[in-house]
Scaffold this motif. Structure first.
Motif, PDB file in Angstrom:
ATOM      1  N   GLY A  10       0.864  -1.189   0.000  1.00 59.19           N
ATOM      2  CA  GLY A  10       0.000   0.000   0.000  1.00 59.19           C
ATOM      3  C   GLY A  10       0.892   1.228   0.000  1.00 59.19           C
ATOM      4  N   GLY A  12       0.046   4.524  -0.331  1.00 64.26           N
ATOM      5  CA  GLY A  12      -0.669   5.797  -0.127  1.00 64.26           C
ATOM      6  C   GLY A  12       0.259   6.773   0.587  1.00 64.26           C
ATOM      7  N   ARG A  13      -0.297   7.805   1.231  1.00 61.75           N
ATOM      8  CA  ARG A  13       0.555   8.813   1.884  1.00 61.75           C
ATOM      9  C   ARG A  13       1.447   8.183   2.942  1.00 61.75           C
ATOM     10  N   PHE A  14       0.866   7.310   3.766  1.00 62.53           N
ATOM     11  CA  PHE A  14       1.626   6.701   4.854  1.00 62.53           C
ATOM     12  C   PHE A  14       2.668   5.711   4.309  1.00 62.53           C
ATOM     13  N   ASP A  33       1.447  -2.163  -4.683  1.00 64.69           N
ATOM     14  CA  ASP A  33       0.160  -1.460  -4.657  1.00 64.69           C
ATOM     15  C   ASP A  33      -0.665  -1.959  -5.830  1.00 64.69           C
ATOM     16  N   ARG A  34      -1.993  -1.953  -5.636  1.00 64.30           N
ATOM     17  CA  ARG A  34      -2.836  -2.454  -6.742  1.00 64.30           C
ATOM     18  C   ARG A  34      -3.126  -1.351  -7.764  1.00 64.30           C
ATOM     19  N   ILE A  38       0.023   4.785  -9.034  1.00 69.61           N
ATOM     20  CA  ILE A  38       0.814   4.994  -7.821  1.00 69.61           C
ATOM     21  C   ILE A  38       2.135   4.243  -7.919  1.00 69.61           C
ATOM     22  N   ALA A  52       0.098  -5.168  -7.756  1.00 70.93           N
ATOM     23  CA  ALA A  52      -0.444  -6.464  -7.341  1.00 70.93           C
ATOM     24  C   ALA A  52      -1.481  -6.274  -6.251  1.00 70.93           C
ATOM     25  N   ASP A  53      -2.364  -7.263  -6.159  1.00 74.65           N
ATOM     26  CA  ASP A  53      -3.350  -7.293  -5.076  1.00 74.65           C
ATOM     27  C   ASP A  53      -2.723  -8.076  -3.917  1.00 74.65           C
ATOM     28  N   ALA A  54      -2.485  -7.387  -2.823  1.00 73.21           N
ATOM     29  CA  ALA A  54      -1.782  -8.007  -1.695  1.00 73.21           C
ATOM     30  C   ALA A  54      -2.668  -8.968  -0.898  1.00 73.21           C
ATOM     31  N   ALA A  74       0.340  -1.047   4.857  1.00 68.81           N
ATOM     32  CA  ALA A  74      -0.055   0.365   4.956  1.00 68.81           C
ATOM     33  C   ALA A  74      -1.362   0.629   4.223  1.00 68.81           C
ATOM     34  N   ILE A  75      -2.255  -0.364   4.274  1.00 72.00           N
ATOM     35  CA  ILE A  75      -3.598  -0.188   3.697  1.00 72.00           C
ATOM     36  C   ILE A  75      -4.496   0.251   4.843  1.00 72.00           C
ATOM     37  N   GLY A  76      -5.301   1.282   4.613  1.00 74.89           N
ATOM     38  CA  GLY A  76      -6.133   1.765   5.714  1.00 74.89           C
ATOM     39  C   GLY A  76      -7.611   1.589   5.465  1.00 74.89           C
ATOM     40  N   ASP A  77      -8.108   2.320   4.486  1.00 71.16           N
ATOM     41  CA  ASP A  77      -9.563   2.395   4.255  1.00 71.16           C
ATOM     42  C   ASP A  77     -10.213   1.027   4.071  1.00 71.16           C
ATOM     43  N   LYS A 100      -0.728  -0.539   9.792  1.00 70.75           N
ATOM     44  CA  LYS A 100      -1.403   0.694  10.172  1.00 70.75           C
ATOM     45  C   LYS A 100      -2.863   0.373  10.474  1.00 70.75           C
TER      46      LYS A 100
HETATM   47  P1  ATP Z   1      -3.015   7.034   3.228  1.00 76.48           P
HETATM   48  O1  ATP Z   1      -3.682   7.759   4.355  1.00 76.48           O
HETATM   49  O2  ATP Z   1      -1.718   6.412   3.593  1.00 76.48           O
HETATM   50  O3  ATP Z   1      -2.971   7.793   1.946  1.00 76.48           O
HETATM   51  P2  ATP Z   1      -5.391   5.479   3.237  1.00 76.48           P
HETATM   52  O4  ATP Z   1      -5.659   5.314   4.670  1.00 76.48           O
HETATM   53  O5  ATP Z   1      -6.247   6.446   2.457  1.00 76.48           O
HETATM   54  O6  ATP Z   1      -3.889   5.785   2.917  1.00 76.48           O
HETATM   55  P3  ATP Z   1      -5.926   3.432   1.443  1.00 76.48           P
HETATM   56  O7  ATP Z   1      -6.263   4.462   0.424  1.00 76.48           O
HETATM   57  O8  ATP Z   1      -6.967   2.452   1.804  1.00 76.48           O
HETATM   58  O9  ATP Z   1      -5.379   4.030   2.711  1.00 76.48           O
HETATM   59  O10 ATP Z   1      -4.708   2.557   0.911  1.00 76.48           O
HETATM   60  C1  ATP Z   1      -3.422   3.011   0.710  1.00 76.48           C
HETATM   61  C2  ATP Z   1      -2.882   2.342  -0.541  1.00 76.48           C
HETATM   62  O11 ATP Z   1      -3.076   0.927  -0.491  1.00 76.48           O
HETATM   63  C3  ATP Z   1      -3.572   2.835  -1.817  1.00 76.48           C
HETATM   64  O12 ATP Z   1      -2.566   3.319  -2.702  1.00 76.48           O
HETATM   65  C4  ATP Z   1      -4.261   1.585  -2.371  1.00 76.48           C
HETATM   66  O13 ATP Z   1      -4.208   1.530  -3.794  1.00 76.48           O
HETATM   67  C5  ATP Z   1      -3.453   0.455  -1.758  1.00 76.48           C
HETATM   68  N1  ATP Z   1      -4.220  -0.776  -1.606  1.00 76.48           N
HETATM   69  C6  ATP Z   1      -5.468  -0.905  -1.075  1.00 76.48           C
HETATM   70  N2  ATP Z   1      -5.852  -2.190  -1.105  1.00 76.48           N
HETATM   71  C7  ATP Z   1      -4.829  -2.903  -1.679  1.00 76.48           C
HETATM   72  C8  ATP Z   1      -4.625  -4.283  -2.010  1.00 76.48           C
HETATM   73  N3  ATP Z   1      -5.543  -5.220  -1.753  1.00 76.48           N
HETATM   74  N4  ATP Z   1      -3.448  -4.637  -2.581  1.00 76.48           N
HETATM   75  C9  ATP Z   1      -2.503  -3.715  -2.852  1.00 76.48           C
HETATM   76  N5  ATP Z   1      -2.647  -2.404  -2.568  1.00 76.48           N
HETATM   77  C10 ATP Z   1      -3.781  -1.995  -2.001  1.00 76.48           C
END
Ligand code: ATP
Length: 141
Positions: A10, A12-14, A33-34, A38, A52-54, A74-77, A100
């Motif tokens: 993942g 994202g920002r974190f 990251d999927r 990014i 890739a899908d983790a 580092a996947i959150g949402d 996280k």
């Molecule tokens: P941040 O606050 O760090 O920006 P966030 O809390 O908004 O992140 P997400 O947007 O859910 O978190 O995820 C962060 C990253 O993880 C994104 O770039 C997303 O594409 C990636 N991600 C989410 N699910 C998967 C997955 N199954 N496999 C790979 N990457 C993933």
């Protein structure tokens, strides 16, 4: 640890911030990251990157994830994806898994499945800022 290899799942920002800093510190980092855009952005910065899908066990196996010393989830949402990725990397043998969490309950689940360290970015940063406000001379907390 010098020579350690890190996987950051993942970007994202974190996740991208953790990954970039590890590179600055001289470590090798695989970023997963999927989201292709990014991954493209990070491909010049990190040692290896992959779209890739983790949550896909076969993908993680083919990336040789068990050979990494530490994986940062580092996947959150998408809490389901966070939990699935964390349990897979743990089961595949990564010794040190850091993840996280967006809420206490999310963190509790990660703890129950064996995640070694749980980070609550907003909460932890809020605590640090409060300490720095009352002790401005404190450079790092
Ligand atoms: P941040 O606050 O760090 O920006 P966030 O809390 O908004 O992140 P997400 O947007 O859910 O978190 O995820 C962060 C990253 O993880 C994104 O770039 C997303 O594409 C990636 N991600 C989410 N699910 C998967 C997955 N199954 N496999 C790979 N990457 C993933």
């Amino acid at each position: 640890m010098k020579g350690s290899q890190y996987a950051v799942i993942g970007l994202g920002r974190f996740g991208s911030s953790v990954a970039k800093e590890l590179i600055e510190l001289g470590f090798e980092v695989l970023g997963i990251d999927r989201n292709e855009e990014i991954v493209d952005e990070m491909s010049n910065v990190l040692t290896h990157t992959v779209v890739a899908d983790a949550t896909d066990e076969e993908v993680l196996k083919s990336l040789g994830i068990r050979n990494f010393d530490c994986a940062v989830v580092a996947i959150g949402d998408d809490i389901q994806a966070s939990i699935m990725a964390a349990i897979l990397v743990k089961d595949l043998g990564v010794k040190n898994v850091v993840a996280k969490a967006l809420s206490e309950l999310h963190g509790k689940v990660l703890h129950k499945i064996g995640v070694d360290r749980i980070i609550y970015p907003e909460r932890d940063m809020g605590i640090r800022v409060a300490h720095q406000l009352v002790s401005p001379n404190l450079l790092d907390y």
